[in-house]
Structures are given as structure tokens and as C-alpha cells.
Design an enzyme around this catalytic site. Structure first.
Site, mmCIF file in Angstrom:
data_model
loop_
_atom_site.group_PDB
_atom_site.id
_atom_site.type_symbol
_atom_site.label_atom_id
_atom_site.label_comp_id
_atom_site.label_asym_id
_atom_site.label_seq_id
_atom_site.Cartn_x
_atom_site.Cartn_y
_atom_site.Cartn_z
ATOM 1 N N GLY A 25 0.831 -1.212 0.000
ATOM 2 C CA GLY A 25 0.000 0.000 0.000
ATOM 3 C C GLY A 25 0.859 1.254 0.000
ATOM 4 O O GLY A 25 0.471 2.298 0.537
ATOM 5 N N GLN A 29 -1.924 7.186 1.414
ATOM 6 C CA GLN A 29 -1.659 8.405 2.217
ATOM 7 C C GLN A 29 -0.497 8.189 3.189
ATOM 8 O O GLN A 29 0.408 9.002 3.269
ATOM 9 C CB GLN A 29 -2.927 8.794 3.001
ATOM 10 C CG GLN A 29 -2.827 10.156 3.658
ATOM 11 C CD GLN A 29 -3.856 10.376 4.781
ATOM 12 O OE1 GLN A 29 -4.552 9.456 5.195
ATOM 13 N NE2 GLN A 29 -3.941 11.596 5.263
ATOM 14 N N ILE A 52 -0.802 -2.187 -5.252
ATOM 15 C CA ILE A 52 -1.555 -2.865 -6.317
ATOM 16 C C ILE A 52 -1.539 -2.017 -7.597
ATOM 17 O O ILE A 52 -1.754 -2.519 -8.687
ATOM 18 C CB ILE A 52 -2.994 -3.190 -5.858
ATOM 19 C CG1 ILE A 52 -3.611 -4.227 -6.781
ATOM 20 C CG2 ILE A 52 -3.848 -1.934 -5.730
ATOM 21 C CD1 ILE A 52 -4.777 -4.947 -6.182
ATOM 22 N N TYR A 157 -15.271 -1.555 8.638
ATOM 23 C CA TYR A 157 -13.852 -1.205 8.803
ATOM 24 C C TYR A 157 -13.412 -1.490 10.247
ATOM 25 O O TYR A 157 -12.371 -2.097 10.484
ATOM 26 C CB TYR A 157 -13.699 0.283 8.468
ATOM 27 C CG TYR A 157 -12.315 0.857 8.635
ATOM 28 C CD1 TYR A 157 -11.249 0.392 7.879
ATOM 29 C CD2 TYR A 157 -12.087 1.910 9.529
ATOM 30 C CE1 TYR A 157 -9.978 0.953 8.015
ATOM 31 C CE2 TYR A 157 -10.833 2.478 9.659
ATOM 32 C CZ TYR A 157 -9.786 1.995 8.902
ATOM 33 O OH TYR A 157 -8.542 2.557 9.034
ATOM 34 N N LYS A 161 -10.629 -4.079 11.743
ATOM 35 C CA LYS A 161 -9.479 -3.585 12.524
ATOM 36 C C LYS A 161 -9.398 -4.292 13.883
ATOM 37 O O LYS A 161 -8.309 -4.601 14.350
ATOM 38 C CB LYS A 161 -9.541 -2.059 12.683
ATOM 39 C CG LYS A 161 -9.203 -1.302 11.395
ATOM 40 C CD LYS A 161 -7.755 -1.532 10.989
ATOM 41 C CE LYS A 161 -7.374 -0.892 9.677
ATOM 42 N NZ LYS A 161 -6.010 -1.222 9.227
HETATM 43 C C1 AKB Z 1 -10.904 6.662 8.325
HETATM 44 O O1 AKB Z 1 -11.476 7.768 8.447
HETATM 45 O O2 AKB Z 1 -11.470 5.650 7.904
HETATM 46 C C2 AKB Z 1 -9.466 6.542 8.754
HETATM 47 C C3 AKB Z 1 -9.340 6.052 10.151
HETATM 48 C C4 AKB Z 1 -9.763 6.909 11.286
HETATM 49 O O3 AKB Z 1 -8.883 4.959 10.369
HETATM 50 N N1 AKB Z 1 -8.808 7.798 8.610
#
Ligand code: AKB
Length: 340
Positions: A25, A29, A52, A157, A161
Site C-alpha cells: 500500500g 496516504q 496494487i 472497517y 481492525k
Molecule cells: C478513516 O477515516 O477511515 C481513517 C481512520 C480513522 O482509520 N482515517
């Protein structure tokens, strides 16, 4: 105050057991700035940047390869060919993008991390991978969220995590992989655009301020979120990876933070440099709900106690540095429209 990350680290030169670092990656960013910082800190030829995306689009003259980290054999092949001793695994789908296609986000975020940890177990590599404030949910104490507390995220997400943190711990206890990580809040930077995150407004607002003099914000004016400036984030990664193992109680998933502000407060800080800057608010229900589910601030005292972490940038320093960096970047890009 330090300058941009690539200039912030003294080179340590040849180490007794030379590190060889593979980054996934690398065009993203964090990856863009971390690759530059690691090339400065160690020897440039000891860092292999992969993504990628085709390196012709992002790597310049640096040592880089195209790599799909969902492909276990390709990851193993790249690690073995390069003789990597450390993998910095950054490839991931961020929070807002993950809600557009949760199954894809699960496949990418979990599949790539599992591959990296499996290859690390086979080859003896150390691993860094970022976690996020997104591991917390609405039931977590919000101000601040402690290091060890309830983790019941309401986003895909966040689910990936939390599972990623557990997977890193599992590969450490089961296979001895030295897998370390940080829970990042929103990251603010100007070198590469953020993409698909809920905290991206705090990046986009600067470019819009300079090119258009105004910004339409997708969050409500009083949405308080935790943030960290990229030079601090890069330093945190390097310091954690260089910390002696014996000092670490947690090893993985350390809370780190730099500042916390609302869009209205950020707009005020921008007006110190651009008095005519205008902001309007058109909250996007999806991203507003994600933001509202996260804590307003992380308690990073364990990171301080275990490896000496301390952020250097607060809101005014960060805003001043963003304008300085972004103005030069826009000048290099030839954007004649940047406002003074
Ligand atoms: C997002 O906004 O998804 C990321 C994070 C806080 O992990 N910047």
C-alpha cells in the site's frame, strides 16, 4: 518543530543486521510518506515499496513493484526475492469506502493481513500494521477512550481492525511473529490524498481552501474527532518498530493521538491564515453516523509509558505547516489558482 518526515530522521546507516523493508500500500496516504521517511532513515536500497497500482504511476525513480497482497504466493515471492526482514502492511479499505461494499472490505482487509502474517511466520519477518480509532464503537468511553476498553465497532472497517489486532496478537503468541501496530485517529497530510475515510474532510479542506477559498463539509460543524499530523504518525511508526521488545507490554494496537477538533474549530484555525475562507455544512448521513460512533479522543498514556511516545504538533502548528507544504505542492503541480 521538525519539518516534513523525509527530512526528520537522521540516517542510522548500516545496522549490524541490516533491515530490509517491504511496504504494501506504498502509494497511499501513509505509504507515500512512510516510504520516503524509511529511505531517509535507512539505506534507500533497503526499502521496497509495493502497491496494487502500477509503480510507473506513483514510484518515481525509487525501487518499487506492483504487488497484490491478496495473492499469498506473490507476497511470499516478493518477500523472498527482496530478502525482507520487515513488512509494513498498509494496504486497506478505509471506513466510508468499506460501507459501500462491506464484503469486499472484509475480503481485502482480512485477506491481505492474514497473508502478510502467514508469510512473516514462515520467513521470520517482523510486521507493522496500522489499526484505527474505528476499533471502538458507541459504547466505548468517548473522551478519552482508554487503551484497554470495550471494542464493539458498528462499521465493517472497525470489525476488520478489531479482528486484525487479534490476528496480530495470535501470530505473536502462536508463531512468535513480532507484529506491532498503532491505533491511528484521522491522519492529516498534504503529500498524497486521503481516500475513502471519514476523517478525510480534515485533509480535503486545505486543498479546497487554497484552490477555491471555500469548502463544503460532509460532517456537522460540532463533530469532534481525534486527529494526528502525518509527521507525528510517521515518527510513531518508526519509534514503535525500533522500541526494544522488553519495554512493550501491549506490542500491538497502541492508542496514539495529537489533537481533537471540530470542523468549525478547524475552519477558525484556517481563517487565521485566510480570513475570507468560507465553510458550509452538508452532512452526509453515512459518514456522520460513522464519526458519531467513534470516540472524541484516544488516551495514549500507555504509548508514552511503554516507548516514550509524545505528539509534537497541535492544531495551530499543523495548520501552518499544512499551508506551507500544500502551497509548495500546488506550485510544483502548476496550479495557478492557489490563493495567497
Ligand atoms: C478513516 O477515516 O477511515 C481513517 C481512520 C480513522 O482509520 N482515517
Amino acid at each position: 518543530m521538525f519539518g516534513p518526515p523525509a527530512r526528520r530522521f537522521q540516517r542510522v546507516g548500516h545496522l549490524p543486521h541490516m533491515k530490509r523493508i517491504l511496504i504494501t500500500g506504498a502509494a497511499g496516504q501513509i505509504g507515500t510518506e512512510l516510504s520516503a521517511a524509511l529511505r531517509t532513515r535507512y539505506e534507500p536500497e533497503t526499502v521496497l515499496a509495493t502497491d496494487i497500482r502500477n509503480p510507473a504511476e506513483w514510484a518515481g525513480a525509487y525501487h518499487a513493484e506492483e504487488l497484490d497482497s491478496l495473492d499469498t504466493r506473490a507476497v511470499r515471492g516478493a518477500v523472498e526475492r527482496f530478502g525482507a526482514t520487515e513488512i509494513f502492511h498498509l494496504a486497506a479499505v478505509l471506513s466510508a469506502a468499506a460501507e459501500q461494499d462491506p464484503a469486499r472490505a472484509y475480503r481485502i482487509n482480512m485477506g491481505t493481513l492474514l497473508n502478510v502474517l502467514q508469510v512473516a511466520a514462515e520467513t521470520g519477518c517482523r510486521v507493522f500494521t496500522p489499526s484505527s480509532i474505528a476499533v471502538f464503537g458507541p459504547e466505548t468511553p468517548s473522551d478519552p477512550a482508554p487503551q484497554s476498553t470495550l471494542q464493539r465497532p458498528t462499521t465493517m472497517y472497525g470489525v476488520t481492525k478489531v479482528a486484525g489486532e487479534l490476528l496480530c496478537d495470535y501470530y505473536h503468541t502462536r508463531f512468535g511473529v513480532d507484529a506491532r501496530g498503532l491505533r491511528f485517529p484521522g491522519l492529516v497530510s498534504y503529500t498524497a490524498p486521503a481516500g475513502g475515510g471519514t476523517t478525510d474532510y480534515a485533509v480535503d479542506i486545505f486543498r479546497c481552501a487554497l484552490t477555491e477559498g471555500r469548502y463544503t463539509c460532509f460532517l456537522k460543524p460540532d463533530t469532534r474527532m481525534d486527529m494526528l499530523y502525518m509527521p507525528d504518525a510517521i515518527r510513531a511508526i518508526v519509534e514503535l518498530m525500533e522500541a526494544p521488545s522488553e519495554a512493550l507490554v501491549h506490542r500491538n494496537a497502541f492508542n496514539v493521538t495529537g489533537m481533537h477538533f471540530t470542523p468549525a474549530e478547524l475552519a477558525d484555525a484556517i481563517r487565521v491564515h485566510m480570513p475570507d475562507f468560507e465553510i458550509v455544512y452538508e452532512p452526509d448521513p453515512l459518514r456522520q453516523a460513522i464519526a458519531d460512533s467513534w470516540p472524541a479522543r484516544l488516551d495514549d498514556s500507555e504509548a508514552f509509558e511503554q516507548w516514550g511516545w509524545r505528539a509534537e504538533y497541535g492544531l495551530p502548528d499543523m495548520v501552518a505547516d499544512m499551508f506551507r507544504g500544500l502551497r509548495s505542492q500546488l506550485a510544483r503541480e502548476g496550479s495557478g489558482s492557489a490563493r495567497r
